[in-house]
Scaffold this active site. Sequence first.
Site, PDB file in Angstrom:
ATOM      1  CD  GLU A 349    -101.675 107.153 -55.948  1.00  0.00           C
ATOM      2  OE1 GLU A 349    -101.003 106.136 -54.605  1.00  0.00           O
ATOM      3  OE2 GLU A 349    -102.620 106.805 -55.226  1.00  0.00           O
ATOM      4  CG  HIS A 441    -109.785 104.912 -51.285  1.00  0.00           C
ATOM      5  ND1 HIS A 441    -109.496 103.407 -51.292  1.00  0.00           N
ATOM      6  CD2 HIS A 441    -108.940 104.948 -51.669  1.00  0.00           C
ATOM      7  CE1 HIS A 441    -108.277 103.977 -52.060  1.00  0.00           C
ATOM      8  NE2 HIS A 441    -108.078 105.204 -52.218  1.00  0.00           N
TER       9      HIS A 441
END
Length: 535
Positions: A349, A441
């Site tokens: 992240e 993703h």
Amino acid sequence: MGFRIRRRSTMAAIALAAASVSAGAFLVSSPATADEGVRVDGAGRLVSLSAPVGRTLRPDSGTDATKQATAHLKALAGRFGVDARSFTVERTTAVPGGSIVRFQQTVGGAPVLGAQLIAELDTKGGLASLHGHVSATGERAANPRRQAGDVKGRGRQAFAAETSVAAGSFEESEPQLAWFDPALWAGTSSQGQVRLVWSVKVEPTELEGWGGEVLLDADSGAEVLRLSDKHEISRAICDANSTYVASNSACASKSAKRVEGGAATGIADVDAAYNLFGATSTFYQTNFGYDLTANIGSTMSGDRTKRLRGTVRACVTGYGCPMENAFWNGKGMIFGPGFTTADDVVGHELTHGVTEHTSGLVYSSQSGAINESLSDIFGEYIDQTDGLGNDSAGVRWDMGEDLPASIGVIRSMSDPTRYQDPDKVSSSYWYTGTNNSAYVHINSGVGNKAAFLLVDGGTFNGQTITGLGMTKAAQIWWRTQNTLTSSATYKEMNTVLPAACRALATAGTAGITAADCQQVDKIVLATEMNLTPAA
């Protein structure tokens, strides 16, 4: 498909402009009106020179970039008010479109710290620019009154005092003579302040403390300057304690459970986030000299200090409570309960923030898939090198092996097809739907497979690849991160990844060689990055 780590952030283009500095620095100028792109100071000395478009200044010195640049320097040094004989070649680096040659100023055989001239050449040896910083030291002998043996141990002592760590926990280099001109650091004229110093470099032998460089007066032995390598990380961690927060919120220091330098709180999620922010920051600083706090940290109203900000045990509308997710929102991190225990997730992240400030990859379609892949890559490289969490052979290339049991592993980089992600562009798992979150993703699997092969190697899709190991692989991906366009596709990656390797091999970075780059060629071929994916 399985759970996907999502990132909620609006990507925005960021433009950076270089600022001019005061006299004493020679800078590239725009030759808008001057015939040769010349700038001079009040004394008539050349301040900078750059060739106008379509014209370069060429020496007759063959095809060797170092010799070509040296010839340019000899021809032009007098116009800078310096003697070309006082400069030695520090290194020559090939870059797309030419070469960069860095010259170091020396006086009496000792380098002048920070005094350099840089020549930028085109592919034919033409001088595109000559710029840098020089010192008006004049000719003098480097004859110290204090000898190297007189200052030994002083570096260790200095950093022991600074860090409150025992002197025995540091090692120092042999003292080296150098000239220190404070004007170079301040961007002012020298004014006779140049002094001879012993430069001593210090490194910690343990994980605690930090090192740097100490400059000691070569006559008196007094400390002149201490340059700490301390990475000024600043963290602020808030605890939502299973309450709802806005998806674009960031932790304000006044609300934080733990800020930089604060003691452990005993709240597992808070302390884990604090520690893993530190581990990620250390990875970027150690491997690339990239200051995570300075580059992606944010400020808040009433707290103008840049900090890496995170909110743990958070609930966000649309994700439920408890929230089984974690994301970067452009200002900081928001974690669901238990998500701070996974170092690859935290590194993933925070790397979204790095990407936002480097390549700026748009979070959509193939560029979004590469964005996700880079976060997986650096998150996993951090995971495997920080000494934290479960790194056993069976889960070494799994993403999220340390997540709560209710979530578990979410992706495999060694075999993306285990979770129905593609390992090559022609894979039947390549997602062709219209759900952008699924697209980025799932299709990140191609880059992830390439990252695994770059480290460990193996036989895949007709190619047998020798792995380069983590250190070389990380440098190649970092160069790639900084070279990709914001709208990159895997076809662009097919060009950029091998080019990054060759640029690093030319520069001699991390011991990367031309033979290593042949393995990169095989990797992009095996993962079929050159192909156009299904519509």
